[in-house]
Enzyme design. Structure first.
Site, PDB file in Angstrom:
ATOM      1  N   ILE A   1       1.352   3.428   7.010  1.00  0.00           N
ATOM      2  CA  ILE A   1       0.624   4.419   7.814  1.00  0.00           C
ATOM      3  C   ILE A   1       0.226   3.802   9.148  1.00  0.00           C
ATOM      4  CG2 ILE A   1      -0.300   5.732   5.853  1.00  0.00           C
ATOM      5  CD1 ILE A   1      -3.064   4.365   6.540  1.00  0.00           C
ATOM      6  N   ASP A   2       0.177   2.462   9.230  1.00  0.00           N
ATOM      7  CA  ASP A   2      -0.328   1.794  10.437  1.00  0.00           C
ATOM      8  C   ASP A   2       0.657   1.870  11.614  1.00  0.00           C
ATOM      9  OD1 ASP A   2      -2.407   1.055   8.768  1.00  0.00           O
ATOM     10  OD2 ASP A   2      -1.595  -0.942   8.386  1.00  0.00           O
TER      11      ASP A   2
ATOM     12  N   HIS B   1      -9.442   5.825   2.467  1.00  0.00           N
ATOM     13  CA  HIS B   1      -8.154   6.101   1.833  1.00  0.00           C
ATOM     14  C   HIS B   1      -7.743   7.567   1.833  1.00  0.00           C
ATOM     15  CE1 HIS B   1      -8.759   1.968   0.688  1.00  0.00           C
ATOM     16  NE2 HIS B   1      -7.469   1.911   0.434  1.00  0.00           N
ATOM     17  N   LEU B   2      -8.596   8.431   2.349  1.00  0.00           N
ATOM     18  CA  LEU B   2      -8.144   9.824   2.524  1.00  0.00           C
ATOM     19  C   LEU B   2      -6.910   9.829   3.418  1.00  0.00           C
ATOM     20  CD1 LEU B   2     -11.553  11.632   3.111  1.00  0.00           C
ATOM     21  CD2 LEU B   2     -10.014  11.913   1.158  1.00  0.00           C
TER      22      LEU B   2
ATOM     23  N   LYS C   1      -0.399  -6.970  -4.735  1.00  0.00           N
ATOM     24  CA  LYS C   1      -0.309  -8.386  -5.110  1.00  0.00           C
ATOM     25  C   LYS C   1       0.721  -8.512  -6.217  1.00  0.00           C
ATOM     26  CE  LYS C   1      -5.170  -9.157  -4.321  1.00  0.00           C
ATOM     27  NZ  LYS C   1      -5.641  -7.847  -4.757  1.00  0.00           N
TER      28      LYS C   1
ATOM     29  N   GLY D   1       0.838  -1.211   0.000  1.00  0.00           N
ATOM     30  CA  GLY D   1       0.000   0.000   0.000  1.00  0.00           C
ATOM     31  C   GLY D   1       0.867   1.253   0.000  1.00  0.00           C
TER      32      GLY D   1
ATOM     33  N   GLU E   1     -10.525   0.395  12.531  1.00  0.00           N
ATOM     34  CA  GLU E   1     -11.209  -0.619  11.714  1.00  0.00           C
ATOM     35  C   GLU E   1     -11.055  -2.034  12.277  1.00  0.00           C
ATOM     36  OE1 GLU E   1      -9.355  -0.503   7.839  1.00  0.00           O
ATOM     37  OE2 GLU E   1      -7.383  -1.016   8.625  1.00  0.00           O
TER      38      GLU E   1
HETATM   39  O1  F6P Z   1      -1.774  -1.127   5.785  1.00  0.00           O
HETATM   40  C1  F6P Z   1      -2.232   0.100   5.346  1.00  0.00           C
HETATM   41  C2  F6P Z   1      -3.708   0.091   5.114  1.00  0.00           C
HETATM   42  O2  F6P Z   1      -4.093   1.381   4.700  1.00  0.00           O
HETATM   43  C3  F6P Z   1      -4.547  -0.377   6.299  1.00  0.00           C
HETATM   44  O3  F6P Z   1      -4.652   0.591   7.305  1.00  0.00           O
HETATM   45  C4  F6P Z   1      -5.830  -0.748   5.611  1.00  0.00           C
HETATM   46  O4  F6P Z   1      -6.545  -1.723   6.318  1.00  0.00           O
HETATM   47  C5  F6P Z   1      -5.355  -1.311   4.302  1.00  0.00           C
HETATM   48  O5  F6P Z   1      -4.057  -0.807   4.086  1.00  0.00           O
HETATM   49  C6  F6P Z   1      -6.214  -0.977   3.124  1.00  0.00           C
HETATM   50  O6  F6P Z   1      -5.680  -1.633   2.016  1.00  0.00           O
HETATM   51  P1  F6P Z   1      -6.174  -1.412   0.529  1.00  0.00           P
HETATM   52  O7  F6P Z   1      -5.565  -0.134   0.039  1.00  0.00           O
HETATM   53  O8  F6P Z   1      -5.663  -2.599  -0.183  1.00  0.00           O
HETATM   54  O9  F6P Z   1      -7.661  -1.330   0.558  1.00  0.00           O
END
Ligand code: F6P
Length: 359
Positions: A140-141, A283-284, A76, A13, A236
């Site tokens: 970001i996590d 995704h913001l 992927k 990501g 989440e």
């Molecule tokens: O690991 C970063 C992250 O933004 C998580 O916080 C979130 O659950 C996930 O990626 C979302 O992934 P994607 O962009 O594949 O939907």
């Protein structure tokens, strides 16, 4: 030292600060008289013949403030580390052979992999297969073991705080309860820091299972004290005591977290009779310009990665500890998630300013 050619790629990501790393690495490489090339779309760029661009000074000028990655990235692809029988990362042998071919034909000296848990697992396997690899932690996590910080986290936290500021004015005008769902996967760092920065009243994180009843009590207590709104931040990955995480499986078999805000909103509304609204920030949190902190951290990480190659510390990853960029073996970073300890000082601080964790 002769002119060396280094490859770099961004994988998994995206997150704010990736371009700052590329710029930092490019300049540090240039100082050593080396050439930096960037592979496109993560590890996929390593497949023969090796889809790449030259990352010289002009290619990396004016990119530090841009979100995302100028190289592109994929979650992927052919290199996705599959989890084998012993929990081992397994990349198919023919894919490794292809990467080796690219490595040789381009005359590479080393590869820098900028990635999170999964991508660094792939990097580790490439290293074990003999590739001179150096890792740069990204997510970001902020959930990577062996580094106190990852770049991108501060930008995500800033986005959460900004969202709370905005939601607060509308919630207060209507005397509502507002539930904001934020990212973070199985770690509550974004919710905890974002919630604290944005003045949340309740923060729900995966590490502290919550009870709907307790959240409702907090809303009613605030109501009695004359509060005009209650701001709830929910990660989440958070779940109620005796409940489970909200996740759904995509067509490709992937598990995605999400949906807990709606449930918290409904349960709290039913128990309190208050008007509740929910918002999923999504995704913001990953997009837009990096904060100054992430620009600086990204630059430092890029420079450090080149220094690790100079010092031939292959198989290691840049790590941020006690305000310094150090290094650790990649293996120390990928086998365990760094999660919020329920008794840590940040949680204590949050409780001291009257934030409830719903427990
Ligand atoms: O690991 C970063 C992250 O933004 C998580 O916080 C979130 O659950 C996930 O990626 C979302 O992934 P994607 O962009 O594949 O939907």
């Amino acid at each position: 030292m002769g002119r060396k050619r280094i490859g770099i790629l961004t994988s998994g990501g995206d997150c704010p600060g990736l371009n700052a790393v590329l710029r930092g690495a490019s300049r540090a490489a240039e100082k050593l008289g080396w050439e930096l090339i960037g592979f496109k779309d993560g590890f996929e760029g390593l497949l023969p013949p090796g889809d790449h661009v030259l990352l010289d000074r002009s290619a990396t000028a004016g990119i530090m403030h841009l979100g995302g990655t100028i190289l592109g990235t994929v979650n992927k692809g052919h290199f996705v580390a599959r989890v084998g029988a012993g929990g081992q990362v397994v990349i198919p042998p023919e894919i490794i052979a292809g990467a080796r071919q690219t490595f040789k034909s381009l005359g590479l000296h080393a590869i820098i992999v900028i990635g999170g848990n999964g991508s660094l697992g792939t990097a580790l396997q490439l290293h074990e297969e003999g590739f001179p690899v150096v890792g740069v932690p990204k997510t970001i996590d902020n959930d990577l073991e062996a580094t106190a910080r990852t770049f991108g986290f501060d930008s995500a936290v800033a986005c959460v705080a900004d969202a709370l500021d905005r939601l607060h004015t509308t919630a207060t005008s209507h005397k509502r309860v507002m539930v904001l769902e934020v990212m973070g996967r199985h770690a509550g760092w974004i919710a905890l820091h974002g919630g604290l920065a944005g003045g949340a009243d309740v923060i729900l994180i995966p590490e502290i299972p919550f009870e709907f009843e307790k959240i409702a009590e907090e809303v009613m207590r605030r109501d009695r004290e004359g509060a005009k709104s209650t701001m709830i931040v929910v990660a989440e990955g958070a779940s109620p005591k005796d409940g489970r995480q909200q996740r759904h499986q995509t067509a490709s078999g992937e598990h995605r977290l999400g949906g807990i805000a709606e449930i918290v909103g409904r349960e709290v509304g039913e128990r309190t009779g208050k008007e509740v609204r929910t918002c999923v920030l999504g995704h913001l949190q990953r997009g837009g310009a990096p904060t100054t902190l992430d620009r600086i951290l990204g630059t430092r990480f890029g420079v450090k990665a080149i220094q690790l190659i100079r010092d031939e510390k292959f198989g290691s990853m840049v790590s941020y500890q006690n305000y310094l960029t150090l290094d650790v073996p990649i293996s120390h970073a990928v086998h365990k998630l760094r999660r919020v300890s329920p008794n840590c000082q940040m949680v204590e601080t949050a409780r001291a300013v009257d934030i409830s964790f719903g427990n």
